[in-house]
Every structure is written in structure tokens, then in C-alpha cells.
Motif scaffolding. Structure first.
Motif, PDB file in Angstrom:
ATOM      1  N   ILE A 101       0.846  -1.191   0.000  1.00 42.27           N
ATOM      2  CA  ILE A 101       0.000   0.000   0.000  1.00 42.27           C
ATOM      3  C   ILE A 101       0.885   1.247   0.000  1.00 42.27           C
ATOM      4  O   ILE A 101       0.690   2.177   0.773  1.00 42.27           O
ATOM      5  CB  ILE A 101      -0.990   0.011   1.194  1.00 42.27           C
ATOM      6  CG1 ILE A 101      -0.269  -0.226   2.528  1.00 42.27           C
ATOM      7  CG2 ILE A 101      -2.070  -1.030   0.992  1.00 42.27           C
ATOM      8  CD1 ILE A 101      -1.177  -0.046   3.744  1.00 42.27           C
ATOM      9  N   THR A 102       1.843   1.220  -0.892  1.00 46.60           N
ATOM     10  CA  THR A 102       2.759   2.350  -1.084  1.00 46.60           C
ATOM     11  C   THR A 102       3.369   2.800   0.248  1.00 46.60           C
ATOM     12  O   THR A 102       3.394   3.983   0.585  1.00 46.60           O
ATOM     13  CB  THR A 102       2.048   3.538  -1.783  1.00 46.60           C
ATOM     14  OG1 THR A 102       1.191   3.054  -2.813  1.00 46.60           O
ATOM     15  CG2 THR A 102       3.077   4.463  -2.419  1.00 46.60           C
ATOM     16  N   TYR A 103       3.840   1.825   0.995  1.00 49.13           N
ATOM     17  CA  TYR A 103       4.553   2.070   2.254  1.00 49.13           C
ATOM     18  C   TYR A 103       3.695   2.743   3.311  1.00 49.13           C
ATOM     19  O   TYR A 103       4.189   3.475   4.168  1.00 49.13           O
ATOM     20  CB  TYR A 103       5.850   2.842   1.991  1.00 49.13           C
ATOM     21  CG  TYR A 103       6.739   2.124   1.013  1.00 49.13           C
ATOM     22  CD1 TYR A 103       6.892   2.587  -0.289  1.00 49.13           C
ATOM     23  CD2 TYR A 103       7.396   0.952   1.384  1.00 49.13           C
ATOM     24  CE1 TYR A 103       7.687   1.904  -1.193  1.00 49.13           C
ATOM     25  CE2 TYR A 103       8.192   0.262   0.481  1.00 49.13           C
ATOM     26  CZ  TYR A 103       8.328   0.753  -0.811  1.00 49.13           C
ATOM     27  OH  TYR A 103       9.112   0.070  -1.709  1.00 49.13           O
ATOM     28  N   GLY A 104       2.414   2.516   3.229  1.00 49.22           N
ATOM     29  CA  GLY A 104       1.564   2.898   4.344  1.00 49.22           C
ATOM     30  C   GLY A 104       1.687   1.871   5.457  1.00 49.22           C
ATOM     31  O   GLY A 104       2.441   0.895   5.346  1.00 49.22           O
TER      32      GLY A 104
END
Lengths: 116, 113
Positions: A101-104
Motif C-alpha cells: 500500500i505504497t509504504y503505508g
């Protein structure tokens, strides 16, 4: 979807004993993990950050000798509350930086610690 | 990391759209907006994230203003199970602790029958 397994979900321990909480990512690797504590009706308070293979970085006011963090691998982090006291009773939550999750963050389900 | 501000509480009627605002006026160009929600005594659940384009998934839609200083999370048809605390955070999309974020108090959404 990405899952972080946190155990135990709740624990009751006697004052003076130690408790270990484990967080494990099931389907992704996490270089960076965070540990939070949360008191009733309050937001999450960051306790420490850990990177795999290195020592954890603790936030101001968090005792590193009391809250031992071990980032053993890219999928496992543990928090040990040593010599627990009633004031350590809280809700502890881990999170991992998730590339999916895009580095979430992906969070664990939390551990309710009660020290009696 | 930039800080965010959210209204402390909101109510929504069941079946109606819930629009939750978030102000992040100091956001940097490389910071994403992430939304999470926390149901009582559980860990926060990821909802959606975006950089500058509007995003939609099976849970919600995210509208980000053109100047990126604010965003709105939209739950199109709120149900009672959507009652929770909603947090927005901004963070650099990086796989290190350089992008750590602090959580504000969030918005407590109460969906009413």
C-alpha cells in the motif's frame, strides 16, 4: 490483503513480571516497524521505531530498558514489557510499513495488557 | 512529517454518504495521504491512500484538493458498522522510519439508524 498478526490479543499479568507481545507480517516483508500504546479515548502514541537488524529508536519519555523491542526478521517484531506495573496497563499496537500500500502502515489487532 | 487536523466528531444517517474532512496544509510534495479507521479495541484498519489524484476502492473514495492542502474521505453508503474513529495521516512513501507519522485525535464518526 496484507495482514499483521499480533499476539496475544489480551493478557493479564502480575506486577513485576514481564510480558512479550509478538507481531508478525504474514504476506509481506517489513523493514520498518512501529509500536504504539493507546489509553482509553486517546489517540495512538508512538513508542518506538525499529528497523530490521538494528536497535530500536525510542520516543522521548519511553524507557528503552522497560520496553524491549526486538526486530528479529523482516516479518517479526516483539515488544517485551519488563517488570510490568499497573501504570503499564494499556492497549499496545504494532504497525509495519507495507510496500503493498505504497509504504503505508498495516496494523496489528492490538494487545490489551492489564497488570494487577 | 506534516500534521493533520480533523473535526473531533461527526454524525451520519445510515445509508447516507459520510464525508470526513482532513486538513494537511503543510503537506510536502512527496507525502501521501493515508486514511485509517479504528473500531473500539481493535488495531487501525487501512482504508485508502493517495498522492494527488482522487482514488476509489471498495471501501471508500478519497478526494484530494488540487493544492493538496486538504482531503475528504467519502463513505458512499454508511452503515452502522462504519461507526469508528477515522484518522488521516500524511507520510512519505518510504520503507524506513524516516517517514514516521504521528496520529492526531481523528474524527469519531457515529452512524445513526
Amino acid at each position: 490483503g496484507a495482514v499483521v498478526s499480533q499476539h496475544p490479543s489480551w493478557v493479564i499479568c502480575k506486577s513485576g513480571t514481564s510480558v512479550k507481545i509478538e507481531c508478525r507480517s504474514l504476506d509481506f516483508q517489513a523493514t520498518t516497524m512501529f509500536w504504539y500504546r493507546q489509553f482509553p479515548k486517546q489517540s495512538l502514541m508512538l513508542m518506538a521505531t525499529s528497523n530490521e537488524g538494528s536497535k530500536a529508536t525510542y520516543e522521548q519519555g519511553v524507557e528503552k530498558d522497560k520496553f524491549l523491542i526486538n526486530h528479529a526478521s523482516l516479518t517479526l517484531s516483539t515488544l517485551t514489557v519488563t517488570s510490568a506495573h499497573p501504570e503499564d496497563s494499556s492497549f499496545y499496537i504494532c504497525s509495519m510499513v507495507n510496500p503493498i500500500i505504497t509504504y503505508g502502515y498495516t496494523f496489528g489487532s492490538g494487545t490489551r495488557l492489564t497488570v494487577v | 512529517d506534516a500534521k493533520t487536523t480533523q473535526p473531533p466528531s461527526m454524525d451520519c444517517a445510515e445509508g447516507r454518504a459520510a464525508n470526513l474532512p482532513c486538513n494537511h496544509s503543510t503537506i510536502s510534495g512527496n507525502e501521501y495521504v493515508y486514511w485509517y479507521r479504528q473500531i473500539h479495541s481493535q488495531g487501525p484498519q487501512y482504508i485508502i491512500h493517495g498522492l494527488k489524484n482522487n482514488e476509489t476502492n471498495e471501501m471508500a473514495s478519497l478526494i484530494i484538493t488540487e493544492d493538496r492542502k486538504s482531503s475528504t474521505l467519502i463513505l458512499p453508503h454508511a452503515t452502522l458498522r462504519d461507526t469508528a474513529v477515522y484518522y488521516c495521516i500524511v507520510r512519505v512513501a518510504i520503507n524506513t522510519n524516516a517517514g514516521k507519522s504521528t496520529f492526531g485525535d481523528g474524527t469519531t464518526l457515529t452512524v445513526k439508524p
